[in-house]
Design an enzyme around this catalytic site. Structure first.
Site, PDB file in Angstrom:
ATOM      1  N   LYS A  73       0.859  -1.206   0.000  1.00  0.00           N
ATOM      2  CA  LYS A  73       0.000   0.000   0.000  1.00  0.00           C
ATOM      3  C   LYS A  73       0.887   1.245   0.000  1.00  0.00           C
ATOM      4  O   LYS A  73       0.680   2.157  -0.800  1.00  0.00           O
ATOM      5  CB  LYS A  73      -0.875   0.010   1.250  1.00  0.00           C
ATOM      6  N   ASN A  74       1.889   1.268   0.862  1.00  0.00           N
ATOM      7  CA  ASN A  74       2.685   2.489   1.042  1.00  0.00           C
ATOM      8  C   ASN A  74       3.707   2.723  -0.053  1.00  0.00           C
ATOM      9  O   ASN A  74       4.346   3.770  -0.083  1.00  0.00           O
ATOM     10  CB  ASN A  74       3.337   2.484   2.429  1.00  0.00           C
ATOM     11  N   ARG A 130      -4.826  10.505   4.575  1.00  0.00           N
ATOM     12  CA  ARG A 130      -3.824  11.563   4.716  1.00  0.00           C
ATOM     13  C   ARG A 130      -2.789  11.515   3.601  1.00  0.00           C
ATOM     14  O   ARG A 130      -2.188  12.520   3.272  1.00  0.00           O
ATOM     15  CB  ARG A 130      -3.075  11.428   6.030  1.00  0.00           C
ATOM     16  N   CYS A 170      -5.346  12.325  13.007  1.00  0.00           N
ATOM     17  CA  CYS A 170      -5.934  10.986  12.843  1.00  0.00           C
ATOM     18  C   CYS A 170      -5.756  10.276  14.180  1.00  0.00           C
ATOM     19  O   CYS A 170      -5.153  10.786  15.115  1.00  0.00           O
ATOM     20  CB  CYS A 170      -5.286  10.264  11.689  1.00  0.00           C
ATOM     21  N   ARG A 215      -0.050  14.269  13.379  1.00  0.00           N
ATOM     22  CA  ARG A 215       0.470  14.016  12.028  1.00  0.00           C
ATOM     23  C   ARG A 215       0.459  15.279  11.166  1.00  0.00           C
ATOM     24  O   ARG A 215      -0.172  15.349  10.121  1.00  0.00           O
ATOM     25  CB  ARG A 215      -0.291  12.872  11.368  1.00  0.00           C
ATOM     26  N   ASP A 256       4.478   0.338  12.117  1.00  0.00           N
ATOM     27  CA  ASP A 256       3.280  -0.300  11.555  1.00  0.00           C
ATOM     28  C   ASP A 256       3.133  -1.753  11.980  1.00  0.00           C
ATOM     29  O   ASP A 256       2.116  -2.376  11.680  1.00  0.00           O
ATOM     30  CB  ASP A 256       3.305  -0.220  10.020  1.00  0.00           C
ATOM     31  N   VAL A 291       7.695   6.777  17.147  1.00  0.00           N
ATOM     32  CA  VAL A 291       7.405   7.473  15.888  1.00  0.00           C
ATOM     33  C   VAL A 291       6.147   8.334  16.006  1.00  0.00           C
ATOM     34  O   VAL A 291       6.140   9.505  15.650  1.00  0.00           O
ATOM     35  CB  VAL A 291       7.258   6.475  14.718  1.00  0.00           C
ATOM     36  N   ARG A 314      -8.538  -0.733   4.597  1.00  0.00           N
ATOM     37  CA  ARG A 314      -7.671   0.292   4.005  1.00  0.00           C
ATOM     38  C   ARG A 314      -6.324  -0.307   3.626  1.00  0.00           C
ATOM     39  O   ARG A 314      -5.687   0.140   2.692  1.00  0.00           O
ATOM     40  CB  ARG A 314      -7.436   1.425   5.000  1.00  0.00           C
TER      41      ARG A 314
HETATM   42  C1  EPZ Z   1       4.040   6.867   6.496  1.00  0.00           C
HETATM   43  O1  EPZ Z   1       3.213   7.849   7.083  1.00  0.00           O
HETATM   44  C2  EPZ Z   1       3.166   5.642   6.312  1.00  0.00           C
HETATM   45  N1  EPZ Z   1       2.062   5.955   5.407  1.00  0.00           N
HETATM   46  C3  EPZ Z   1       2.609   5.199   7.671  1.00  0.00           C
HETATM   47  O2  EPZ Z   1       1.867   4.018   7.469  1.00  0.00           O
HETATM   48  C4  EPZ Z   1       3.797   4.885   8.589  1.00  0.00           C
HETATM   49  O3  EPZ Z   1       3.311   4.542   9.861  1.00  0.00           O
HETATM   50  C5  EPZ Z   1       4.698   6.118   8.691  1.00  0.00           C
HETATM   51  O4  EPZ Z   1       5.122   6.530   7.371  1.00  0.00           O
HETATM   52  C6  EPZ Z   1       5.936   5.849   9.518  1.00  0.00           C
HETATM   53  O5  EPZ Z   1       6.652   4.782   8.966  1.00  0.00           O
HETATM   54  C7  EPZ Z   1       2.302   5.976   4.070  1.00  0.00           C
HETATM   55  O6  EPZ Z   1       3.419   5.755   3.617  1.00  0.00           O
HETATM   56  C8  EPZ Z   1       1.135   6.281   3.192  1.00  0.00           C
HETATM   57  P1  EPZ Z   1       5.911  10.201   8.706  1.00  0.00           P
HETATM   58  P2  EPZ Z   1       3.729   9.383   7.147  1.00  0.00           P
HETATM   59  O7  EPZ Z   1       5.775  11.497   7.990  1.00  0.00           O
HETATM   60  O8  EPZ Z   1       4.615   9.673   6.016  1.00  0.00           O
HETATM   61  C9  EPZ Z   1       6.016  13.489  12.105  1.00  0.00           C
HETATM   62  C10 EPZ Z   1       0.047   2.613   7.707  1.00  0.00           C
HETATM   63  O9  EPZ Z   1      -0.408   2.048   8.694  1.00  0.00           O
HETATM   64  N2  EPZ Z   1       5.866  14.485  11.034  1.00  0.00           N
HETATM   65  O10 EPZ Z   1       7.097   9.331   8.392  1.00  0.00           O
HETATM   66  O11 EPZ Z   1       2.535  10.229   7.385  1.00  0.00           O
HETATM   67  C11 EPZ Z   1       4.792  12.604  12.253  1.00  0.00           C
HETATM   68  O12 EPZ Z   1       3.814  13.235  13.064  1.00  0.00           O
HETATM   69  C12 EPZ Z   1       0.470   4.049   7.798  1.00  0.00           C
HETATM   70  O13 EPZ Z   1       0.243   2.081   6.584  1.00  0.00           O
HETATM   71  C13 EPZ Z   1       5.851  15.833  11.377  1.00  0.00           C
HETATM   72  O14 EPZ Z   1       5.945  16.202  12.543  1.00  0.00           O
HETATM   73  O15 EPZ Z   1       4.598   9.345   8.477  1.00  0.00           O
HETATM   74  C14 EPZ Z   1       5.371  11.369  12.888  1.00  0.00           C
HETATM   75  O16 EPZ Z   1       5.481  11.575  14.279  1.00  0.00           O
HETATM   76  C15 EPZ Z   1       0.171   4.625   9.168  1.00  0.00           C
HETATM   77  N3  EPZ Z   1       5.724  16.752  10.375  1.00  0.00           N
HETATM   78  C16 EPZ Z   1       6.777  11.267  12.276  1.00  0.00           C
HETATM   79  O17 EPZ Z   1       7.056  12.567  11.740  1.00  0.00           O
HETATM   80  C17 EPZ Z   1       5.607  16.390   9.054  1.00  0.00           C
HETATM   81  O18 EPZ Z   1       5.512  17.278   8.183  1.00  0.00           O
HETATM   82  C18 EPZ Z   1       6.894  10.258  11.144  1.00  0.00           C
HETATM   83  O19 EPZ Z   1       5.805  10.486  10.260  1.00  0.00           O
HETATM   84  C19 EPZ Z   1       5.621  15.008   8.739  1.00  0.00           C
HETATM   85  C20 EPZ Z   1       5.760  14.077   9.741  1.00  0.00           C
END
Ligand code: EPZ
Length: 416
Positions: free
Chosen positions: A22-23, A91, A115, A120, A303, A325, A395
């Site tokens: 998916k990702n 998102r 969420c 996020r 995840d 995370v 999802r």
């Molecule tokens: C991706 O989400 C994945 N989704 C998530 O999978 C996964 O849990 C996550 O990466 C971490 O590995 C997709 O790839 C579609 P991040 P993403 O930006 O990119 C903070 C699933 O279950 N952050 O790496 O949204 C954030 O709050 C989903 O398949 C900021 O503060 O995650 C988090 O604490 C859930 N500001 C950390 O960084 C920003 O602008 C990592 O988030 C962006 C992120």
């Protein structure tokens, strides 16, 4: 809304095939916005989130053809707005921001909002896009971005962000000059996207490391892209085999993407042997407690945290699971406690004391991976588990009840 009903206690046996990730699929599908002409994407999983991103692209004027494989033509983008009603359901829609600004010079994308697992924010996406020269305004809950031509820049992500890295890597492919992304995310999905973009004619080096360099080009051409297997789906089924004391062959996964989870599962007593094109996973009587701390790739994936917590709930001993995370990714804990688990949360750690047996109960899914963990608990627990709000699981897991039934689980979906 559908429910999933599980009668626990069956050992899973047999073989399943892992679907496309998916990702990885989501950013690869979005990357077609950077090209004119027909892209073909292979191994796309049939998931609600994939249907959502296709709907979003169609709303932008992109042609999407379903069939044996997915064909996408972004030759004529007629709209540069991603509305709240779509973005609030997924998102990852924010991924269209960078490509639209790069290709069309403008975009209006709803802020995703929070969420279940955390606030996020997307501040790092916006800060990086500004660094590439985009003018960004936040108005009425939307991001309004414009740039006549993005310019390469040196960017450092304060936090390693997966979709932030993907968004900016895509935007930078058409920028004038070179972009360097520091503290870039290193996930296999980023490498998959980077190789697709390079096939389109982009000039990206360093994907998979924490420094990615993108040399801007004038245009990109459509390609045939293949989505890598879903490492989180594979990890979930490995834990299912472990917790039910089963013997499952998992085909089509890439063990290289699961180094740390495999090590942790072996440490816990799950037997894992590599096979041609997959893995064989055997549960054992005495699952041992191990400590887990989630980290960006290649660390233990957040995840798989909820799924691992279920295994630890049925292990011998005490395990400390730290979620580093996301700030609120323990929504599954209260539901697991209702199934007999013994878990205490201390800050961003959960202290999990193994219990002899989990018991089936009516439970509610709150987010994608939490719902997968409740299915695992139902498989292992004595008696009947009724999981409501199943749309969460749809999802990210393709035909989960079919795959589990084929392994001998007593699981069925009922339409409410
Ligand atoms: C991706 O989400 C994945 N989704 C998530 O999978 C996964 O849990 C996550 O990466 C971490 O590995 C997709 O790839 C579609 P991040 P993403 O930006 O990119 C903070 C699933 O279950 N952050 O790496 O949204 C954030 O709050 C989903 O398949 C900021 O503060 O995650 C988090 O604490 C859930 N500001 C950390 O960084 C920003 O602008 C990592 O988030 C962006 C992120």
């Amino acid at each position: 809304m559908d429910k999933i009903i599980i009668k626990g206690g069956k050992k899973l046996k047999g073989e399943i095939v892992i679907s496309g990730s998916k990702n990885a699929a989501l950013p690869i599908i979005v990357s077609s916005l950077l090209t004119e002409g027909w892209n073909t994407v292979y191994n796309v999983p049939d998931l609600m989130d994939v249907r959502t991103i296709k709907r979003l692209l169609v709303g932008l004027g992109v042609k999407v053809e379903e069939g044996e494989n997915l064909r996408i033509n972004a030759g004529s983008i007629t709209n540069c707005e991603a509305s709240y009603d779509l973005v609030k359901t997924m998102r990852a829609s924010i991924l269209v921001l960078g490509p639209l600004v790069a290709r069309m010079g403008r975009a209006r994308v709803s802020l995703p909002g929070g969420c279940a697992i955390g606030a996020r924010p997307v501040n790092l996406h916006l800060k990086a896009l500004q660094a590439l020269g985009a003018e960004i305004e936040l108005r009425d809950g939307y991001v309004e971005a414009k740039a006549s031509r993005l310019k390469g820049a040196k960017i450092y992500f304060d936090i390693s962000t997966v979709t932030g890295t993907e968004n900016i890597m895509m935007a930078a492919t058409l920028a004038k000059g070179t972009t360097v992304l520091g503290n870039a995310a290193r996930e296999p999905e980023i490498i998959n996207l980077s190789s697709v973009l390079n096939d389109m004619g982009a000039k990206i080096t360093g994907a998979g490391t924490d420094v990615i360099t993108i040399e801007g080009v004038e245009s990109l051409s459509p390609v045939e892209a293949r989505v890598i297997p879903d490492r989180v789906e594979a990890g979930t089924y490995m834990i299912a085999a472990g917790i039910t004391g089963g013997d499952v062959t998992i085909r089509g996964c890439d063990p290289r993407h699961l180094d740390v989870p495999i090590e942790k599962l072996k440490e816990a007593g799950v037997k894992i042997t590599p096979l041609e094109g997959g893995l064989r996973v055997k549960g054992s009587k005495g699952i041992r407690s191990v400590d887990i701390k989630t980290l960006p790739y290649p660390g233990f994936p957040t995840d798989l945290q909820a799924q691992m917590m279920v295994l630890m709930s049925a292990a011998e001993g005490i395990s400390v699971i730290t979620e580093s995370v996301f700030e609120n990714r323990f929504m599954h804990v209260n539901e697991l406690i209702r199934m007999g688990a013994d878990i205490v949360i201390e800050g961003n750690s959960a202290i999990v004391k193994g219990v002899k047996k989990l018991r089936g109960a009516p439970v509610m899914a709150t987010d994608l991976r939490a719902s997968a963990s409740l299915v695992l608990a139902g498989l292992a627990g004595e008696g009947k588990t009724e999981l409501s709000r199943v749309y969460h699981i749809d999802r990210g897991y393709e035909r989960i009840e079919e795959k589990l039934s084929s392994l001998g689980a007593d699981i069925r979906r009922v339409r409410e």
